[in-house]
Design an enzyme around this catalytic site. Structure first.
Site, PDB file in Angstrom:
ATOM      1  CG  HIS A 125      19.487 -29.317   5.904  1.00 56.07           C
ATOM      2  ND1 HIS A 125      18.982 -30.369   5.906  1.00 56.07           N
ATOM      3  CD2 HIS A 125      18.651 -28.510   5.230  1.00 56.07           C
ATOM      4  CE1 HIS A 125      17.585 -30.395   5.442  1.00 56.07           C
ATOM      5  NE2 HIS A 125      17.666 -29.060   4.909  1.00 56.07           N
ATOM      6  CG  ASP A 202      24.666 -30.802   2.349  1.00 52.92           C
ATOM      7  OD1 ASP A 202      24.262 -30.558   1.273  1.00 52.92           O
ATOM      8  OD2 ASP A 202      24.054 -30.820   3.513  1.00 52.92           O
ATOM      9  CD  GLN A 205      20.590 -24.641  -0.511  1.00 49.61           C
ATOM     10  OE1 GLN A 205      20.788 -23.460  -1.351  1.00 49.61           O
ATOM     11  NE2 GLN A 205      19.792 -25.160   0.060  1.00 49.61           N
ATOM     12  CE  LYS A 228      17.954 -28.381  -1.346  1.00 46.52           C
ATOM     13  NZ  LYS A 228      17.116 -27.490  -0.809  1.00 46.52           N
ATOM     14  CB  CYS A 366      16.015 -27.980   7.600  1.00 45.68           C
ATOM     15  SG  CYS A 366      14.324 -28.167   6.944  1.00 45.68           S
TER      16      CYS A 366
HETATM   17  N1  7TS Z   1      21.597 -29.798   2.942  1.00 44.26           N
HETATM   18  C1  7TS Z   1      21.344 -28.684   2.662  1.00 44.26           C
HETATM   19  C2  7TS Z   1      22.504 -27.945   2.698  1.00 44.26           C
HETATM   20  C3  7TS Z   1      20.171 -28.286   2.390  1.00 44.26           C
HETATM   21  O1  7TS Z   1      20.117 -26.816   1.863  1.00 44.26           O
HETATM   22  C4  7TS Z   1      19.105 -29.148   1.969  1.00 44.26           C
HETATM   23  C5  7TS Z   1      17.700 -28.650   1.719  1.00 44.26           C
HETATM   24  C6  7TS Z   1      19.400 -30.531   2.373  1.00 44.26           C
HETATM   25  C7  7TS Z   1      20.758 -30.997   2.678  1.00 44.26           C
HETATM   26  C8  7TS Z   1      18.316 -31.727   2.059  1.00 44.26           C
HETATM   27  O2  7TS Z   1      18.152 -31.612   0.780  1.00 44.26           O
HETATM   28  P1  7TS Z   1      16.860 -32.692   0.359  1.00 44.26           P
HETATM   29  O3  7TS Z   1      16.675 -32.166  -1.137  1.00 44.26           O
HETATM   30  O4  7TS Z   1      17.162 -34.073   0.543  1.00 44.26           O
HETATM   31  O5  7TS Z   1      15.746 -32.211   1.221  1.00 44.26           O
HETATM   32  N2  7TS Z   1      17.556 -27.735   2.060  1.00 44.26           N
HETATM   33  C9  7TS Z   1      16.178 -26.735   2.172  1.00 44.26           C
HETATM   34  C10 7TS Z   1      16.173 -25.613   2.540  1.00 44.26           C
HETATM   35  O6  7TS Z   1      17.141 -24.914   2.625  1.00 44.26           O
HETATM   36  N3  7TS Z   1      14.854 -25.454   2.589  1.00 44.26           N
HETATM   37  O7  7TS Z   1      14.198 -26.400   2.005  1.00 44.26           O
HETATM   38  C11 7TS Z   1      14.936 -27.216   2.026  1.00 44.26           C
END
Ligand code: 7TS
Length: 408
Positions: A125, A202, A205, A228, A366
Site C-alpha cells: 500500500h 503492515d 488488513q 479496519k 492505493c
Molecule cells: N496498509 C494497508 C495494507 C492498507 O490496506 C491500508 C488502508 C493502509 C496501510 C493505510 O491505512 P490507514 O488506516 O492509515 O489509511 N487500505 C485501504 C484500502 O484498501 N482501501 O481503503 C483504504
C-alpha cells in the site's frame, strides 16, 4: 471466558448501520478492507465517555480525569493481550497505520546511514512506500523492492538474494489489500533477522482476519488501524519491541512525551508516552478497546471459517462467469478478492453495483505500483467481514450478472 456461539444473523444485529436500504435495495457492504462498520457497543462506549467521563488523560487528579485515564489505559491492556505483546510499554497509539509508518520511517531514519537498504515488497500500500521514498530523498538510503512470482505471490528466492548486511529494515504487508494474498511473514522475519535487519509488518488488513501474536511472529514492529477492526477512525496501534523503541528518539515533541522541560533542554518520558505527544484520541481509543472486547466474545476460529466460506463461494461463482478474471484464484487469500472484466472499466461495474445497493471499491486500492505490474488501471474488490452472509454473496453474483448483461 465462555464464548458466544457465532450465528451471523445474531452478530449482524450488533451493527445498526447494516439494517438499511441503499438505492431501494438492502445494503450489502463489501468494502470492509477500506473500513469496517461499528458494533453498537463501540458507538455506545464513545457516547458514554462523552456523557459521563470526558476529561484529558494523565494530567489532573480529579475524578473525571482519573476515570478517563483508567478507561484509556485499560484499552491499552486490551490491545496488548489481543496481539500478545509483552507489556503496555510496547503499545503506542497512533491515528492509523499510515501514521505508524511515518513515525517509524522518521525515527528509524535518524539512525540510518547513506547506502543502508530498506526492503519493501511489490504488494505494498502507498503508506508503506511513500514514507520510505521520502527517506531516500532525505538520507540517501536505498529502497529495494521484493518482486512477485507469476502468480503474484512474493518471490521468496529473490527476497533471500536481496537480503545482505546492508539491509537494515524489511517492511512488508501481512495481507495484501489489493489481492488478499497472505505473505509468509514468519519465514521472512526469520530470514531478515539472520542478516541483522529489523522487520516492520503492515497489519492493516490482517488484524481483522487472522489471529496476530507478535511474540510468535517475532516481528520487531506491527502496525494496524482501529477503523479496519470495528473501531473508530483516527485510532491505530504501533507495536514495537520494548528495547527497540527505547533505543529510538521521539518523533513529535510536546506535552505528554516529556519528563522535564526547561528553555535549554528537555528530557523524555518513558514508553509508551515518549511517542504520544499531545492529547490523544481518548474516546476513539476507548472505542477500540470496546471493539476488541466485542470480537473476544466470539470464538475467533468460527469467525475466520465463516469469512473463508464467503471468499471461497464468491470465488467459485465468479470463476464461471465469462470474460472475468479473478486474481490469485486457487491461492489461499484472506478477507478479499479482486477481479476485472475484459473490456469493461472497473469503476462502471462498481457504480452499477452501487445502484443495486452493493458497496465495494474499485480502482488502484492505493497500490499503484502493483496495478502497473498487473498492467491495468485497477480492479473491482470484494472485501468481507464477519457480518457478511452467504445470501449477500448470492445476491451480489446475481447483481453482477445483471451488470454484465447491461454492459454487453
Ligand atoms: N496498509 C494497508 C495494507 C492498507 O490496506 C491500508 C488502508 C493502509 C496501510 C493505510 O491505512 P490507514 O488506516 O492509515 O489509511 N487500505 C485501504 C484500502 O484498501 N482501501 O481503503 C483504504
Amino acid at each position: 471466558m465462555q464464548k458466544k456461539l457465532f450465528l451471523v444473523h445474531e452478530l449482524r444485529e450488533h451493527f445498526p448501520i447494516l439494517a438499511q436500504q441503499v438505492n431501494e435495495h438492502e445494503l450489502i457492504y463489501f468494502d470492509n478492507a477500506a473500513s469496517t462498520q461499528k458494533p453498537r457497543c463501540v458507538i455506545d462506549a464513545i457516547s458514554y465517555f462523552y456523557t459521563h467521563d470526558n476529561a484529558n488523560v494523565h494530567r489532573a487528579g480529579h475524578q473525571l480525569a482519573m476515570r478517563a485515564t483508567r478507561s484509556f489505559e485499560n484499552a491499552r491492556s486490551i490491545v496488548r493481550d489481543f496481539i500478545n505483546a509483552k507489556s503496555n510499554a510496547e503499545i503506542i497509539w497512533t491515528k492509523g497505520t499510515t501514521e505508524g509508518f511515518n513515525l517509524l520511517s522518521h525515527v528509524i531514519g535518524t539512525q540510518l546511514q547513506a547506502g543502508d537498504e530498506v526492503l519493501i515488497s511489490a504488494l505494498e500500500h502507498h503508506a508503506n512506500i511513500v514514507p520510505w521514498q521520502m527517506l531516500v530523498a532525505a538520507k540517501q538510503i536505498v529502497l529495494k523492492i521484493i518482486p512477485l512470482q507469476d502468480d503474484y505471490q512474493l518471490d521468496l528466492e529473490a527476497y533471500r538474494l536481496l537480503l545482505n548486511n546492508k539491509t537494515k529494515i524489511v517492511s512488508v504487508t501481512h495481507i495484501s489489500n489489493a489481492l488478499g494474498i497472505i505473505n509468509p511473514i514468519v519465514e521472512m522475519i526469520k530470514l531478515a533477522h539472520e542478516v541483522g535487519a529489523q522487520v516492520i509488518v503492515d497489519g492493516a488488513q490482517a488484524i481483522a482476519h487472522v489471529p496476530v501474536d507478535v511474540q510468535a511472529l517475532d516481528c520487531d514492529y506491527y502496525l494496524f488501524s482501529g477503523h479496519k477492526l470495528f473501531a473508530p477512525t483516527g485510532t491505530g496501534v504501533l507495536f514495537g519491541k520494548k528495547h527497540l523503541l527505547e533505543a529510538l528518539p521521539p518523533w513529535q515533541g510536546g506535552g505528554e512525551m516529556i519528563k522535564s522541560v526547561s528553555f535549554s533542554t528537555s528530557t523524555y518520558n518513558e514508553l509508551p508516552f515518549k511517542f504520544e505527544a499531545g492529547t490523544p484520541n481518548i474516546a476513539g481509543v476507548i472505542g477500540l478497546g470496546s471493539a476488541i472486547e466485542f470480537l473476544n466474545n466470539y470464538e475467533r476460529s468460527a469467525l475466520i471459517a465463516h469469512e473463508e466460506i464467503l471468499l471461497l463461494e464468491a470465488e467459485k461463482a465468479l470463476l464461471v462467469l465469462p470474460n472475468l478474471h479473478v486474481y490469485c484464484a486457487g491461492i489461499k487469500k484472506s478477507g478479499l478478492l479482486s477481479f476485472t472484466v475484459q473490456g469493461e472499466h472497473h469503476s462502471d461495474i462498481a457504480m452499477l453495483l452501487d445502484a443495486q445497493g452493493i458497496a465495494l471499491r474499485s480502482g488502484t486500492h492505493c497500490a499503484m505500483p502493483l496495478m502497473s505490474l498487473l498492467n491495468n488501471s485497477g480492479t473491482v474488490r470484494l472485501s468481507f467481514s464477519i457480518y457478511n452472509t452467504l445470501d449477500e454473496v448470492k445476491t451480489f453474483i446475481k447483481a453482477l450478472k445483471k451488470v454484465l448483461l447491461l454492459l454487453n
